[in-house]
Design an enzyme around this catalytic site. Sequence first.
Site, mmCIF file in Angstrom:
data_model
loop_
_atom_site.group_PDB
_atom_site.id
_atom_site.type_symbol
_atom_site.label_atom_id
_atom_site.label_comp_id
_atom_site.label_asym_id
_atom_site.label_seq_id
_atom_site.Cartn_x
_atom_site.Cartn_y
_atom_site.Cartn_z
ATOM 1 N N GLY A 1 0.778 -1.237 0.000
ATOM 2 C CA GLY A 1 0.000 0.000 0.000
ATOM 3 C C GLY A 1 0.806 1.281 0.000
ATOM 4 O O GLY A 1 0.338 2.302 0.511
ATOM 5 N N ASN B 1 1.350 3.080 -2.622
ATOM 6 C CA ASN B 1 0.548 4.014 -3.440
ATOM 7 C C ASN B 1 -0.637 4.552 -2.647
ATOM 8 O O ASN B 1 -0.975 5.734 -2.753
ATOM 9 C CB ASN B 1 0.071 3.333 -4.731
ATOM 10 C CG ASN B 1 1.136 3.362 -5.810
ATOM 11 O OD1 ASN B 1 1.453 4.414 -6.348
ATOM 12 N ND2 ASN B 1 1.709 2.203 -6.105
ATOM 13 N N HIS C 1 -0.028 0.733 -13.421
ATOM 14 C CA HIS C 1 0.758 -0.438 -13.819
ATOM 15 C C HIS C 1 2.226 -0.021 -13.943
ATOM 16 O O HIS C 1 2.530 1.006 -14.559
ATOM 17 C CB HIS C 1 0.240 -0.998 -15.147
ATOM 18 C CG HIS C 1 0.962 -2.241 -15.546
ATOM 19 N ND1 HIS C 1 0.698 -3.469 -14.969
ATOM 20 C CD2 HIS C 1 1.972 -2.445 -16.426
ATOM 21 C CE1 HIS C 1 1.514 -4.371 -15.483
ATOM 22 N NE2 HIS C 1 2.292 -3.775 -16.364
ATOM 23 N N GLU D 1 -12.704 -3.980 -19.573
ATOM 24 C CA GLU D 1 -12.926 -5.392 -19.279
ATOM 25 C C GLU D 1 -11.686 -6.271 -19.430
ATOM 26 O O GLU D 1 -11.688 -7.422 -19.014
ATOM 27 C CB GLU D 1 -14.070 -5.917 -20.157
ATOM 28 C CG GLU D 1 -15.375 -5.200 -19.822
ATOM 29 C CD GLU D 1 -16.516 -5.538 -20.752
ATOM 30 O OE1 GLU D 1 -16.357 -6.459 -21.573
ATOM 31 O OE2 GLU D 1 -17.562 -4.885 -20.652
ATOM 32 N N GLU E 1 5.580 6.233 -9.450
ATOM 33 C CA GLU E 1 4.165 5.903 -9.229
ATOM 34 C C GLU E 1 3.552 6.835 -8.190
ATOM 35 O O GLU E 1 2.415 7.284 -8.327
ATOM 36 C CB GLU E 1 4.020 4.456 -8.738
ATOM 37 C CG GLU E 1 4.403 3.415 -9.781
ATOM 38 C CD GLU E 1 4.126 1.995 -9.303
ATOM 39 O OE1 GLU E 1 3.068 1.749 -8.700
ATOM 40 O OE2 GLU E 1 4.983 1.123 -9.524
HETATM 41 C C1 GRF Z 1 2.917 -1.110 -7.711
HETATM 42 O O1 GRF Z 1 4.105 -1.306 -8.415
HETATM 43 C C2 GRF Z 1 1.750 -1.016 -8.671
HETATM 44 O O2 GRF Z 1 2.070 -0.397 -9.875
HETATM 45 C C3 GRF Z 1 1.425 -2.460 -8.907
HETATM 46 O O3 GRF Z 1 1.624 -3.080 -7.658
HETATM 47 C C4 GRF Z 1 2.549 -2.331 -6.868
HETATM 48 C C5 GRF Z 1 1.857 -1.976 -5.602
HETATM 49 O O4 GRF Z 1 2.675 -1.341 -4.675
HETATM 50 N N1 GRF Z 1 0.115 -2.592 -9.484
HETATM 51 P P1 GRF Z 1 2.039 -0.742 -3.340
HETATM 52 O O5 GRF Z 1 1.183 -1.835 -2.698
HETATM 53 O O6 GRF Z 1 1.224 0.459 -3.701
HETATM 54 O O7 GRF Z 1 3.224 -0.406 -2.493
#
Ligand code: GRF
Length: 212
Positions: free
Chosen positions: A14, A16, A111, A149, A181
């Site tokens: 988590g 992000n 992604h 989808e 990200e």
């Molecule tokens: C990130 O690299 C995101 O792009 C991918 O999974 C990872 C999640 O990281 N879909 P976090 O759980 O947000 O640290």
Amino acid sequence: MSKLRLGVLVSGGGSNLQSIIDHCNSGYLPAEVVIVISSKEGVYALERAKRHNIPSFVVNPKTFPTKTAYEDEMIRLLNSFKVDLIVLAGFLRVLSPHFVNTFQGKIMNIHPSLIPAFCGEGYYGEKVHKAVLDYGVKITGVTVHFVDEGADTGPIILQRAVPVLDNDTPETLAERVLQEEHKIYPEAIKLYALGRLQVQGRSVKIIKGEEH
Ligand code: GRF
């Protein structure tokens, strides 16, 4: 202006989610995270939600008889918290048309590659960065897109390039990509919150504003 109500779906650490919470708290994002749903028990993302007093729920697909029943429970929760936008942040399940159609145009995903490279079924987490290194590309990056989808096939909102260095491992590359990200996801959510994203077929036009 009322704040955009975000529902964040997670399956892991988590970071992000943390970045989105921090950008809400700093005032950068005119939004608030009103609910966090995890597909797994005991992940650190749940701890982060708890620390910020955000209601969090574990909805584990393995405990439901069908995928529809599983998704119906998430739909019920997201509707009961009156979510405006669903943000997938390290969420490791592919959502069915049933779920996607319920929230048409209101689901975003991030992604860790430049889509359409290194994406789709099976490309998640460290597997993405390993594939990037195995292929030998010099540039990878990050993509934020609307969810349709398919797996990683929806209209692209923002992309950012990240260089691949000669001595990178999947871990060092993942770390460098993750830093990007944490910036790009709040930017994409902000554009959505300000009503500046216009989907035209496969492409997303960004309506000009003061900052972009
Ligand atoms: C990130 O690299 C995101 O792009 C991918 O999974 C990872 C999640 O990281 N879909 P976090 O759980 O947000 O640290």
